[in-house]
Design an enzyme around this catalytic site. Sequence first.
Site, PDB file in Angstrom:
ATOM      1  N   GLY A  17     104.724 109.007  60.572  1.00 16.35           N
ATOM      2  CA  GLY A  17     103.750 110.071  60.818  1.00 16.35           C
ATOM      3  C   GLY A  17     103.825 111.166  59.751  1.00 16.35           C
ATOM      4  O   GLY A  17     102.783 111.582  59.213  1.00 16.35           O
ATOM      5  N   GLU A 169     100.997 100.503  59.500  1.00 15.40           N
ATOM      6  CA  GLU A 169     101.493 101.103  58.257  1.00 15.40           C
ATOM      7  C   GLU A 169     102.433 100.118  57.560  1.00 15.40           C
ATOM      8  O   GLU A 169     103.278  99.508  58.194  1.00 15.40           O
ATOM      9  CB  GLU A 169     102.217 102.418  58.582  1.00 15.40           C
ATOM     10  CG  GLU A 169     102.669 103.174  57.354  1.00 15.40           C
ATOM     11  CD  GLU A 169     101.564 103.291  56.317  1.00 15.40           C
ATOM     12  OE1 GLU A 169     100.512 103.862  56.614  1.00 15.40           O
ATOM     13  OE2 GLU A 169     101.757 102.775  55.192  1.00 15.40           O
ATOM     14  N   LYS A 224     100.738  92.772  61.094  1.00 17.90           N
ATOM     15  CA  LYS A 224     101.845  93.698  60.810  1.00 17.90           C
ATOM     16  C   LYS A 224     103.186  93.042  61.144  1.00 17.90           C
ATOM     17  O   LYS A 224     104.131  93.064  60.347  1.00 17.90           O
ATOM     18  CB  LYS A 224     101.651  94.997  61.601  1.00 17.90           C
ATOM     19  CG  LYS A 224     102.811  95.960  61.547  1.00 17.90           C
ATOM     20  CD  LYS A 224     103.117  96.458  60.145  1.00 17.90           C
ATOM     21  CE  LYS A 224     104.484  97.089  60.062  1.00 17.90           C
ATOM     22  NZ  LYS A 224     104.862  97.531  58.734  1.00 17.90           N
ATOM     23  N   CYS A 280     112.876  98.364  61.461  1.00 20.70           N
ATOM     24  CA  CYS A 280     111.730  97.515  61.831  1.00 20.70           C
ATOM     25  C   CYS A 280     111.922  96.005  61.728  1.00 20.70           C
ATOM     26  O   CYS A 280     111.414  95.273  62.591  1.00 20.70           O
ATOM     27  CB  CYS A 280     110.518  97.936  61.035  1.00 20.70           C
ATOM     28  SG  CYS A 280     110.038  99.625  61.443  1.00 20.70           S
TER      29      CYS A 280
HETATM   30  P1  NAD Z   1     110.588 107.817  64.227  1.00 18.61           P
HETATM   31  O1  NAD Z   1     111.518 107.602  65.345  1.00 18.61           O
HETATM   32  O2  NAD Z   1     111.093 108.331  62.919  1.00 18.61           O
HETATM   33  O3  NAD Z   1     109.423 108.848  64.686  1.00 18.61           O
HETATM   34  C1  NAD Z   1     108.744 108.762  65.891  1.00 18.61           C
HETATM   35  C2  NAD Z   1     108.523 110.191  66.404  1.00 18.61           C
HETATM   36  O4  NAD Z   1     107.681 110.136  67.560  1.00 18.61           O
HETATM   37  C3  NAD Z   1     109.805 110.893  66.864  1.00 18.61           C
HETATM   38  O5  NAD Z   1     109.989 112.080  66.109  1.00 18.61           O
HETATM   39  C4  NAD Z   1     109.578 111.187  68.362  1.00 18.61           C
HETATM   40  O6  NAD Z   1     110.119 112.405  68.793  1.00 18.61           O
HETATM   41  C5  NAD Z   1     108.058 111.206  68.416  1.00 18.61           C
HETATM   42  N1  NAD Z   1     107.520 110.982  69.768  1.00 18.61           N
HETATM   43  C6  NAD Z   1     107.860 110.025  70.670  1.00 18.61           C
HETATM   44  N2  NAD Z   1     107.111 110.138  71.774  1.00 18.61           N
HETATM   45  C7  NAD Z   1     106.273 111.194  71.589  1.00 18.61           C
HETATM   46  C8  NAD Z   1     105.245 111.797  72.384  1.00 18.61           C
HETATM   47  N3  NAD Z   1     104.933 111.325  73.576  1.00 18.61           N
HETATM   48  N4  NAD Z   1     104.594 112.872  71.878  1.00 18.61           N
HETATM   49  C9  NAD Z   1     104.905 113.362  70.653  1.00 18.61           C
HETATM   50  N5  NAD Z   1     105.856 112.815  69.855  1.00 18.61           N
HETATM   51  C10 NAD Z   1     106.531 111.735  70.308  1.00 18.61           C
HETATM   52  O7  NAD Z   1     109.816 106.447  64.018  1.00 18.61           O
HETATM   53  P2  NAD Z   1     109.136 105.914  62.661  1.00 18.61           P
HETATM   54  O8  NAD Z   1     110.153 105.317  61.772  1.00 18.61           O
HETATM   55  O9  NAD Z   1     108.222 106.962  62.137  1.00 18.61           O
HETATM   56  O10 NAD Z   1     108.271 104.694  63.248  1.00 18.61           O
HETATM   57  C11 NAD Z   1     107.137 104.931  64.038  1.00 18.61           C
HETATM   58  C12 NAD Z   1     106.383 103.617  64.191  1.00 18.61           C
HETATM   59  O11 NAD Z   1     105.939 103.166  62.900  1.00 18.61           O
HETATM   60  C13 NAD Z   1     107.210 102.467  64.775  1.00 18.61           C
HETATM   61  O12 NAD Z   1     106.375 101.692  65.579  1.00 18.61           O
HETATM   62  C14 NAD Z   1     107.609 101.674  63.543  1.00 18.61           C
HETATM   63  O13 NAD Z   1     107.799 100.314  63.843  1.00 18.61           O
HETATM   64  C15 NAD Z   1     106.428 101.842  62.638  1.00 18.61           C
HETATM   65  N6  NAD Z   1     106.711 101.750  61.197  1.00 18.61           N
HETATM   66  C16 NAD Z   1     107.834 102.347  60.685  1.00 18.61           C
HETATM   67  C17 NAD Z   1     108.060 102.290  59.299  1.00 18.61           C
HETATM   68  C18 NAD Z   1     109.272 102.927  58.682  1.00 18.61           C
HETATM   69  O14 NAD Z   1     109.490 102.721  57.510  1.00 18.61           O
HETATM   70  N7  NAD Z   1     110.069 103.688  59.410  1.00 18.61           N
HETATM   71  C19 NAD Z   1     107.122 101.669  58.462  1.00 18.61           C
HETATM   72  C20 NAD Z   1     105.980 101.099  59.042  1.00 18.61           C
HETATM   73  C21 NAD Z   1     105.787 101.146  60.404  1.00 18.61           C
HETATM   74  C1  UGA Z   2     109.953  97.360  55.503  1.00 21.28           C
HETATM   75  C2  UGA Z   2     108.741  96.759  54.806  1.00 21.28           C
HETATM   76  O1  UGA Z   2     109.075  96.549  53.424  1.00 21.28           O
HETATM   77  C3  UGA Z   2     107.531  97.678  54.900  1.00 21.28           C
HETATM   78  O2  UGA Z   2     106.388  97.046  54.338  1.00 21.28           O
HETATM   79  C4  UGA Z   2     107.258  97.977  56.385  1.00 21.28           C
HETATM   80  O3  UGA Z   2     106.178  98.883  56.509  1.00 21.28           O
HETATM   81  C5  UGA Z   2     108.489  98.579  57.006  1.00 21.28           C
HETATM   82  O4  UGA Z   2     109.604  97.650  56.856  1.00 21.28           O
HETATM   83  C6  UGA Z   2     108.367  98.818  58.483  1.00 21.28           C
HETATM   84  O5  UGA Z   2     107.522  98.250  59.137  1.00 21.28           O
HETATM   85  O6  UGA Z   2     109.209  99.594  58.929  1.00 21.28           O
HETATM   86  P1  UGA Z   2     111.757  99.207  54.923  1.00 21.28           P
HETATM   87  O7  UGA Z   2     112.496  98.594  56.073  1.00 21.28           O
HETATM   88  O8  UGA Z   2     111.573 100.667  54.901  1.00 21.28           O
HETATM   89  O9  UGA Z   2     110.301  98.556  54.822  1.00 21.28           O
HETATM   90  O10 UGA Z   2     112.488  98.821  53.538  1.00 21.28           O
HETATM   91  P2  UGA Z   2     112.589  97.449  52.703  1.00 21.28           P
HETATM   92  O11 UGA Z   2     112.476  97.782  51.279  1.00 21.28           O
HETATM   93  O12 UGA Z   2     111.673  96.413  53.218  1.00 21.28           O
HETATM   94  O13 UGA Z   2     114.085  96.998  52.974  1.00 21.28           O
HETATM   95  C7  UGA Z   2     114.508  96.512  54.228  1.00 21.28           C
HETATM   96  C8  UGA Z   2     115.906  95.956  54.105  1.00 21.28           C
HETATM   97  O14 UGA Z   2     115.920  94.769  53.343  1.00 21.28           O
HETATM   98  C9  UGA Z   2     116.897  96.916  53.431  1.00 21.28           C
HETATM   99  O15 UGA Z   2     118.134  96.852  54.097  1.00 21.28           O
HETATM  100  C10 UGA Z   2     117.003  96.358  52.027  1.00 21.28           C
HETATM  101  O16 UGA Z   2     118.220  96.669  51.398  1.00 21.28           O
HETATM  102  C11 UGA Z   2     116.871  94.875  52.297  1.00 21.28           C
HETATM  103  N1  UGA Z   2     116.389  94.110  51.124  1.00 21.28           N
HETATM  104  C12 UGA Z   2     115.147  94.339  50.630  1.00 21.28           C
HETATM  105  C13 UGA Z   2     117.210  93.153  50.560  1.00 21.28           C
HETATM  106  O17 UGA Z   2     118.358  92.930  51.017  1.00 21.28           O
HETATM  107  N2  UGA Z   2     116.740  92.436  49.494  1.00 21.28           N
HETATM  108  C14 UGA Z   2     115.500  92.631  48.977  1.00 21.28           C
HETATM  109  O18 UGA Z   2     115.141  91.927  47.999  1.00 21.28           O
HETATM  110  C15 UGA Z   2     114.684  93.605  49.564  1.00 21.28           C
END
Ligand code: NAD
Ligand code: UGA
Length: 479
Positions: A17, A169, A224, A280
């Site tokens: 977010g 995302e 996704k 994730c």
């Molecule tokens: P996060 O835990 O960092 O953030 C989620 C936030 O939502 C928290 O700050 C929490 O307090 C807030 N929240 C929960 N319930 C709420 C409510 N009812 N009202 C207002 N706020 C509320 O999680 P994130 O890493 O940002 O991931 C969010 C989603 O995006 C997950 O579904 C994850 O799978 C997906 N996603 C994450 C990544 C990543 O790299 N972290 C990348 C792509 C997709």
């Molecule tokens: C991953 C995906 O790359 C994103 O596209 C997706 O949006 C996200 O998950 C999600 O849904 O949360 P992220 O987990 O942030 O992103 O980082 P990555 O670069 O994918 O790495 C994930 C893990 O794999 C790390 O522990 C990294 O060290 C490992 N990795 C990555 C390897 O061991 N080898 C590689 O070649 C690449």
Amino acid sequence: MEIPIKTICCIGAGYVGGPTMTMMASKCPDLIFNVVDINETRIASWNNEDLSKLPIFEPGLEELISRTRNKNLFFSSNVKEAIESADIIFISVNTPTKTTGLGAGKSSDLKWVEASAREVAKYSKGYTIVVEKSTLPVRTAEVIENILNSAKTNSSREEISFSVLSNPEFLAEGTAIKDLDNPDRVLIGGKNKQAMTALSNIYKAWVPEEKILFTNIWSSELAKLTSNAFLAQRISSINSISAICEVTGADVREVSRAIGKDSRIGSKFLDSGPGFGGSCFKKDILNLVYLAEYFGLTEVANFWESVVEINSWHQKRISEIIVKKLFGTVANKKLVILGFAFKANTNDTRESAAITICKNLLNEGANLLIHDPKVTASQIENDLKINSTKTSENDNYSLIEKLGNWEHIKSIHNLEIFNNAYAIIILTEWEEFRELNWREIAKKMVQPAWVFDSRSIVNVKEVQDAELSLWRLGDGLGN
Ligand code: NAD
Ligand code: UGA
């Protein structure tokens, strides 16, 4: 007819977010972005004057925040007001794996998504586009629609109506700003073309139209999960090959390079490491496994589950190698752990391989000194779940906080921290670990002293010239 869009709300100010709305705000200065979160501490950090105190570390984020915050980007805990004024609402809350109840250990816990949908149902006004930004099980949009529609029937506010879209995302942590600025694609799933167009118009401010894909909503949700499953599968594949390399004399880096030249395979995501981490990959694959099991597709479920199983096995394998090389015991031995985040350039430790490997070594009685440039001592304590015996006294090393049978080291510039260490274990590929003075470090350690490099970042010759024993993942070195 075009749907007018002026104000956007994002529920959830986390790793997705926060950066996503910041990027949108920077590209669309005429739109207002209200990012809300129930976690007030997190919101206070997003509003901190000192940009180094933002709740997440992400290269390039501070600069974008300084250009947008309190201009057209606002962070607050006022969920009601943000929903009331929004034309589009992104739901970007956490969706971790359920720990209890039906589907525990595999399916996603949707309680935060449900709570968000209920808030939207309660406070929204007029027509609102509700966007799933969180990663969700296939058909969650139906659940959200049901909650929103029941508000319509129960409410005296007859004018409210909704369209639900899926817009997953794909950013990766550590490169989030780059990924958001130049995405491979933007995926929008839905059935209301006008709503999909309204959402795509935001992205069109900087993303070329041909990169914006429209699909049906279920394909978008499934794409996704599938995308993360394929990426994780590549890592498990190459990590499984690393084990074969170690016993055959092949070198996994050379194998990766050779297969990556095949344009059908491609060179990305073929770096062997200590096992994938992050919030994730495991969660999303287990979600897919749950879905397949639910529909009786046992073979499909088993196929994807093995990707996670290999990952766990690989982390255990690395821990065991370390113990074996240190004459079968690490009890009371000082080991320096370099890197705790799940990858470089993030402060995120969720599912980090370092957690498992450190826990395994602690179970063997080791004394760990842990350093990561961006992970705090309290985060490590939280992850290792070991009761802290923290003292404010800094004894031997001025930079160390004592925390029971592991210690956090704030900096590695003072080489005294390597005094009497039996091994150095590199678990995250931070740049600063490439520049260590191995000759000086070797003098401080207990001989025969080991370097375990799970990220292939050390200069092999420099380590060997310092007369340190080197074990590197994926080749015969150290065997
Ligand atoms: P996060 O835990 O960092 O953030 C989620 C936030 O939502 C928290 O700050 C929490 O307090 C807030 N929240 C929960 N319930 C709420 C409510 N009812 N009202 C207002 N706020 C509320 O999680 P994130 O890493 O940002 O991931 C969010 C989603 O995006 C997950 O579904 C994850 O799978 C997906 N996603 C994450 C990544 C990543 O790299 N972290 C990348 C792509 C997709
Ligand atoms: C991953 C995906 O790359 C994103 O596209 C997706 O949006 C996200 O998950 C999600 O849904 O949360 P992220 O987990 O942030 O992103 O980082 P990555 O670069 O994918 O790495 C994930 C893990 O794999 C790390 O522990 C990294 O060290 C490992 N990795 C990555 C390897 O061991 N080898 C590689 O070649 C690449």
